[in-house]
Write a protein that holds these residues in place. Structure first.
Motif, PDB file in Angstrom:
ATOM      1  N   UNK A 100       0.746  -1.259  -0.055  1.00  0.00           N
ATOM      2  CA  UNK A 100       0.079   0.061  -0.089  1.00  0.00           C
ATOM      3  C   UNK A 100       1.093   1.277  -0.211  1.00  0.00           C
ATOM      4  N   UNK A 101       0.429   2.274  -0.708  1.00  0.00           N
ATOM      5  CA  UNK A 101       1.404   3.483  -0.923  1.00  0.00           C
ATOM      6  C   UNK A 101       0.226   4.578  -0.476  1.00  0.00           C
ATOM      7  N   UNK A 102       0.592   5.459   0.287  1.00  0.00           N
ATOM      8  CA  UNK A 102      -0.280   6.759   0.362  1.00  0.00           C
ATOM      9  C   UNK A 102      -0.616   7.651  -1.047  1.00  0.00           C
ATOM     10  N   UNK A 103       0.415   7.326  -1.956  1.00  0.00           N
ATOM     11  CA  UNK A 103       0.168   8.239  -3.262  1.00  0.00           C
ATOM     12  C   UNK A 103      -0.937   7.550  -3.895  1.00  0.00           C
ATOM     13  N   UNK A 104      -1.110   6.161  -3.712  1.00  0.00           N
ATOM     14  CA  UNK A 104      -2.300   5.478  -4.526  1.00  0.00           C
ATOM     15  C   UNK A 104      -3.757   5.582  -3.967  1.00  0.00           C
ATOM     16  N   UNK A 105      -4.707   5.333  -4.747  1.00  0.00           N
ATOM     17  CA  UNK A 105      -6.031   5.765  -4.433  1.00  0.00           C
ATOM     18  C   UNK A 105      -6.248   5.173  -3.275  1.00  0.00           C
ATOM     19  N   UNK A 106      -7.371   5.871  -2.497  1.00  0.00           N
ATOM     20  CA  UNK A 106      -8.077   5.224  -1.292  1.00  0.00           C
ATOM     21  C   UNK A 106      -8.782   3.725  -1.694  1.00  0.00           C
ATOM     22  N   UNK A 107      -8.911   3.220  -0.562  1.00  0.00           N
ATOM     23  CA  UNK A 107      -9.777   1.870  -0.940  1.00  0.00           C
ATOM     24  C   UNK A 107     -11.269   2.481  -0.523  1.00  0.00           C
ATOM     25  N   UNK A 108     -12.201   1.653  -0.924  1.00  0.00           N
ATOM     26  CA  UNK A 108     -13.579   2.019  -0.903  1.00  0.00           C
ATOM     27  C   UNK A 108     -14.100   2.434   0.549  1.00  0.00           C
ATOM     28  N   UNK A 109     -15.027   3.203   0.562  1.00  0.00           N
ATOM     29  CA  UNK A 109     -15.638   3.550   1.951  1.00  0.00           C
ATOM     30  C   UNK A 109     -16.970   2.314   1.636  1.00  0.00           C
ATOM     31  N   UNK A 110     -17.191   1.380   2.871  1.00  0.00           N
ATOM     32  CA  UNK A 110     -18.225   0.712   2.868  1.00  0.00           C
ATOM     33  C   UNK A 110     -19.294   1.296   3.989  1.00  0.00           C
ATOM     34  N   UNK A 111     -20.264   1.104   3.445  1.00  0.00           N
ATOM     35  CA  UNK A 111     -21.508   1.632   4.435  1.00  0.00           C
ATOM     36  C   UNK A 111     -22.600   0.551   4.434  1.00  0.00           C
ATOM     37  N   UNK A 112     -22.836   0.062   5.911  1.00  0.00           N
ATOM     38  CA  UNK A 112     -23.582  -0.813   6.084  1.00  0.00           C
ATOM     39  C   UNK A 112     -25.012  -0.191   6.335  1.00  0.00           C
ATOM     40  N   UNK A 113     -26.120  -0.359   5.566  1.00  0.00           N
ATOM     41  CA  UNK A 113     -27.364   0.281   5.482  1.00  0.00           C
ATOM     42  C   UNK A 113     -28.705  -0.565   5.805  1.00  0.00           C
ATOM     43  N   UNK A 114     -29.530  -0.245   6.757  1.00  0.00           N
ATOM     44  CA  UNK A 114     -30.643  -0.952   6.810  1.00  0.00           C
ATOM     45  C   UNK A 114     -31.737  -0.206   6.111  1.00  0.00           C
ATOM     46  N   UNK A 115     -32.156  -0.928   4.994  1.00  0.00           N
ATOM     47  CA  UNK A 115     -33.449  -0.108   4.013  1.00  0.00           C
ATOM     48  C   UNK A 115     -34.442   0.313   4.970  1.00  0.00           C
ATOM     49  N   UNK A 116     -34.855  -0.371   6.050  1.00  0.00           N
ATOM     50  CA  UNK A 116     -36.026   0.275   6.905  1.00  0.00           C
ATOM     51  C   UNK A 116     -35.802   1.512   7.533  1.00  0.00           C
ATOM     52  N   UNK A 117     -34.594   1.764   7.707  1.00  0.00           N
ATOM     53  CA  UNK A 117     -34.045   3.026   8.330  1.00  0.00           C
ATOM     54  C   UNK A 117     -33.051   3.813   7.582  1.00  0.00           C
ATOM     55  N   UNK A 118     -33.328   4.173   6.186  1.00  0.00           N
ATOM     56  CA  UNK A 118     -32.124   4.740   5.470  1.00  0.00           C
ATOM     57  C   UNK A 118     -31.950   6.125   6.125  1.00  0.00           C
ATOM     58  N   UNK A 119     -31.533   6.599   7.143  1.00  0.00           N
ATOM     59  CA  UNK A 119     -31.219   7.822   7.630  1.00  0.00           C
ATOM     60  C   UNK A 119     -30.476   8.787   6.897  1.00  0.00           C
ATOM     61  N   UNK A 120     -30.824  10.079   6.610  1.00  0.00           N
ATOM     62  CA  UNK A 120     -30.167  10.991   5.902  1.00  0.00           C
ATOM     63  C   UNK A 120     -28.701  11.282   6.450  1.00  0.00           C
ATOM     64  N   UNK A 121     -28.605  11.311   7.798  1.00  0.00           N
ATOM     65  CA  UNK A 121     -27.410  11.601   8.373  1.00  0.00           C
ATOM     66  C   UNK A 121     -26.290  10.615   8.220  1.00  0.00           C
ATOM     67  N   UNK A 122     -26.717   9.320   8.282  1.00  0.00           N
ATOM     68  CA  UNK A 122     -25.714   8.160   7.962  1.00  0.00           C
ATOM     69  C   UNK A 122     -25.270   8.143   6.451  1.00  0.00           C
ATOM     70  N   UNK A 123     -26.361   8.251   5.693  1.00  0.00           N
ATOM     71  CA  UNK A 123     -26.207   8.206   4.165  1.00  0.00           C
ATOM     72  C   UNK A 123     -24.897   9.616   3.884  1.00  0.00           C
ATOM     73  N   UNK A 124     -25.353  10.760   4.374  1.00  0.00           N
ATOM     74  CA  UNK A 124     -24.676  11.937   4.130  1.00  0.00           C
ATOM     75  C   UNK A 124     -23.251  11.802   4.484  1.00  0.00           C
ATOM     76  N   UNK A 125     -22.747  11.170   5.595  1.00  0.00           N
ATOM     77  CA  UNK A 125     -21.822  11.184   6.207  1.00  0.00           C
ATOM     78  C   UNK A 125     -20.811  10.225   5.167  1.00  0.00           C
ATOM     79  N   UNK A 126     -21.625   9.054   4.761  1.00  0.00           N
ATOM     80  CA  UNK A 126     -21.019   7.758   4.175  1.00  0.00           C
ATOM     81  C   UNK A 126     -20.323   8.507   2.568  1.00  0.00           C
ATOM     82  N   UNK A 127     -21.354   9.166   1.940  1.00  0.00           N
ATOM     83  CA  UNK A 127     -21.076   9.993   0.735  1.00  0.00           C
ATOM     84  C   UNK A 127     -20.087  10.886   0.666  1.00  0.00           C
ATOM     85  N   UNK A 128     -19.911  11.782   1.844  1.00  0.00           N
ATOM     86  CA  UNK A 128     -19.198  12.871   1.907  1.00  0.00           C
ATOM     87  C   UNK A 128     -17.783  12.071   2.058  1.00  0.00           C
TER      88      UNK A 128
END
Length: 301
Positions: free
Chosen positions: A155-183
């Protein structure tokens, strides 16, 4: 008021890793970093023991955040770094400190021999009570751990970041949680893997377990719910590549498995009104203990 990225420091290896991770996050966000050290006074009878003098203890507790801040300033030129020395119970003090923070970062010991965390009582208390996002970082975590390896597998700090993983419950797709992950994905210039695990209702086990058509119908319904929950966020963040993973089985297990290739795992914690007990949720609790990447817990209603 300009919020800060706050890192809890107690002098341990894991807390120093948290400070370094917090410094990188503060740089990504263009925010100042505050290093907080909480000194818990010893009980009165022990305080009378002539092991170390009061001046020695005060010097030692002040030295920890000061030296850490000096190191961060050298490694991250231009980053505004301050320190704060508090006295009291660390769990309560850090939870209160999180109220003023953009996010709070804490260290957590890695499990011996396998990926994951050993989350102590302080970390669990803060996660369960902080209204702001809390990130747990393993001991020894380096900047390169967040990036894709080069052709040689390093791994190198000059390489692209690895993905961000979001665990999501579709019964409660809260905007705060989704906004944090996308950001988080935007700031890292990386992809977002959204993982949704589902189990059939209890009645499925009684007479429907062999019904392939019923299983496929439920799978389609869950997959559609995930797509619907993400549609407005895809439109809001058109430059973020989003991968949808809707899987049958334990939600926690699927998120933990996805964490092996992640730069950050994001999970939610529903805010409970009960003043008694620790309310984290069994999925988030499992991810906290077994994820192989830093975990951000985002409180939401």
């Amino acid at each position: 008021m300009v919020r800060t990225v706050v890192a809890g420091l107690d002098g341990s290896t894991e807390s120093r890793a948290a400070v370094e991770w917090a410094a990188r996050e503060a740089t990504l966000r263009g925010l100042p970093l505050r290093i907080v050290h909480v000194w818990e006074p010893v009980p009165h009878p022990m305080a009378q023991a002539p092991l170390v003098g009061g001046e020695t203890v005060q010097h030692w507790t002040e030295r920890i955040p000061r030296e850490s801040a000096e190191g961060v300033r050298l490694r991250h030129p231009g980053l505004e770094v301050t320190t704060r020395q508090l006295t009291g119970r660390p769990a309560q003090a850090l939870a209160k400190e999180a109220q003023e923070a953009e996010l709070l970062v804490l260290g957590s010991r890695a499990m011996g021999g396998i990926g994951g965390f050993m989350v102590g009582s302080v970390g669990l208390f803060v996660v369960a009570h902080a209204a702001r996002p809390v990130v747990l970082v393993r001991a020894g975590e380096q900047a390169a751990d967040e990036h894709e390896p080069d052709p040689a597998g390093v791994p190198s700090a000059a390489a692209p970041f690895r993905p961000v993983v979001l665990g999501l419950d579709t019964e409660h797709p809260d905007e705060t949680l989704l906004g944090f992950a996308f950001d988080a994905a935007v700031r890292r210039g990386t992809t977002l893997r959204v993982v949704h695990g589902w189990n059939p209702p209890p009645y499925y086990a009684y007479g429907m377990s062999g019904d392939l058509a019923a299983h496929n119908s439920m799978a389609l319904r869950e997959s559609t719910a995930l797509t619907d929950a993400l549609r407005p966020w895809r439109e809001k963040y058109p430059d973020v590549e989003v991968g949808e993973e809707c899987r049958f089985g334990s939600p926690a297990l699927h998120v933990v498995n996805a964490s092996a290739g992640a730069s950050l795992v994001v999970v939610g914690r529903r805010v409970r009104r009960s003043p008694v007990g620790v309310h984290i949720g069994h999925v988030t609790h499992a991810v906290l203990h077994h994820a192989a990447a830093p975990v951000a817990v985002v409180a939401h209603h």
